[in-house]
Design an enzyme around this catalytic site. Structure first.
Site, PDB file in Angstrom:
ATOM      1  N   HIS A 102       0.827  -1.207   0.000  1.00 32.40           N
ATOM      2  CA  HIS A 102       0.000   0.000   0.000  1.00 32.40           C
ATOM      3  C   HIS A 102       0.858   1.253   0.000  1.00 32.40           C
ATOM      4  O   HIS A 102       1.984   1.245   0.482  1.00 32.40           O
ATOM      5  CB  HIS A 102      -0.936   0.040   1.221  1.00 32.40           C
ATOM      6  N   HIS A 104       0.783   5.238   1.349  1.00 35.09           N
ATOM      7  CA  HIS A 104       0.155   6.243   2.215  1.00 35.09           C
ATOM      8  C   HIS A 104       0.280   7.600   1.523  1.00 35.09           C
ATOM      9  O   HIS A 104       1.344   7.923   0.990  1.00 35.09           O
ATOM     10  CB  HIS A 104       0.926   6.400   3.529  1.00 35.09           C
TER      11      HIS A 104
HETATM   12  P1  AMP Z   1       1.867   0.296   7.417  1.00 39.89           P
HETATM   13  O1  AMP Z   1       2.376   0.540   8.805  1.00 39.89           O
HETATM   14  O2  AMP Z   1       2.655   1.013   6.362  1.00 39.89           O
HETATM   15  O3  AMP Z   1       1.706  -1.186   7.141  1.00 39.89           O
HETATM   16  O4  AMP Z   1       0.440   0.964   7.381  1.00 39.89           O
HETATM   17  C1  AMP Z   1      -0.743   0.299   7.686  1.00 39.89           C
HETATM   18  C2  AMP Z   1      -1.801   1.342   7.824  1.00 39.89           C
HETATM   19  O5  AMP Z   1      -3.048   0.698   7.741  1.00 39.89           O
HETATM   20  C3  AMP Z   1      -1.779   2.101   9.154  1.00 39.89           C
HETATM   21  O6  AMP Z   1      -1.611   3.488   8.906  1.00 39.89           O
HETATM   22  C4  AMP Z   1      -3.136   1.783   9.767  1.00 39.89           C
HETATM   23  O7  AMP Z   1      -3.701   2.890  10.447  1.00 39.89           O
HETATM   24  C5  AMP Z   1      -3.945   1.401   8.553  1.00 39.89           C
HETATM   25  N1  AMP Z   1      -5.083   0.495   8.814  1.00 39.89           N
HETATM   26  C6  AMP Z   1      -5.052  -0.662   9.502  1.00 39.89           C
HETATM   27  N2  AMP Z   1      -6.290  -1.213   9.537  1.00 39.89           N
HETATM   28  C7  AMP Z   1      -7.103  -0.392   8.828  1.00 39.89           C
HETATM   29  C8  AMP Z   1      -8.490  -0.399   8.508  1.00 39.89           C
HETATM   30  N3  AMP Z   1      -9.303  -1.394   8.904  1.00 39.89           N
HETATM   31  N4  AMP Z   1      -8.990   0.619   7.771  1.00 39.89           N
HETATM   32  C9  AMP Z   1      -8.193   1.622   7.359  1.00 39.89           C
HETATM   33  N5  AMP Z   1      -6.871   1.696   7.630  1.00 39.89           N
HETATM   34  C10 AMP Z   1      -6.326   0.707   8.369  1.00 39.89           C
END
Ligand code: AMP
Ligand code: ZN
Length: 146
Positions: A102, A104
């Site tokens: 993903h 951000h």
């Molecule tokens: P990373 O640390 O780069 O893997 O980012 C994962 C991101 O996913 C974090 O910023 C979380 O806040 C976000 N996240 C986790 N679960 C959900 C969810 N159910 N809906 C939206 N965002 C999420």
């Protein structure tokens, strides 16, 4: 499309858990991050489960990045942010907590305290060239493996 039943982003893609979706097409989904680093923080994910960016085929990468310019423009319009960071973590050691690739998009404002500067290091004489050679060799092998 490959899905991982234990993956939170696959569950969002599959509609098993809710998300505030802002854009979608046949390949990708963009939605609000539930734990925003700043108001308006977005995530963009491929519909198929894939761990790291380096696991994607070039066409999957192209599809994943296709809407980044429009998402960035929309983010600026909606949040009024002066700028934004595109962040992409690969592997737990790099801060990836959800093992479904993903991007951000993080809105930035002066004085928001988020920071981004990491302390730069330096190379011993010849080391950067050694590494560059190793990279060129790796690219050659990767091309041959295709
Ligand atoms: P990373 O640390 O780069 O893997 O980012 C994962 C991101 O996913 C974090 O910023 C979380 O806040 C976000 N996240 C986790 N679960 C959900 C969810 N159910 N809906 C939206 N965002 C999420
Ligand atoms: Zn997944």
């Amino acid at each position: 499309m490959p899905r991982d039943p234990d993956c939170v982003f696959c569950k969002i893609v599959g509609g098993q858990i809710p998300a505030a979706v802002v854009l979608q097409d046949e390949n990708v989904l963009a939605f609000m991050d539930v734990g925003p680093l700043a108001e308006g923080h977005l995530l963009v994910v491929p519909r198929s489960h894939c761990g790291k960016l380096s696991d994607l085929e070039p066409q999957q990468y192209a599809a994943l990045t296709l809407h980044l310019p429009a998402l960035g423009k929309a983010l600026e319009r909606v949040t009024g942010a002066e700028g934004w960071n595109l962040l992409q973590n690969n592997g737990e050691v790099a801060g990836q907590t959800v093992p479904h690739v993903h991007f951000h998009l993080i809105p930035r404002r002066a004085g928001d305290g988020l920071g981004y500067r990491w302390k730069p290091g330096s190379y011993a004489a010849g080391r950067a060239d050694e590494l560059a050679t190793a990279y060129r060799e790796a690219f050659k092998s990767l091309r041959a493996e295709r």
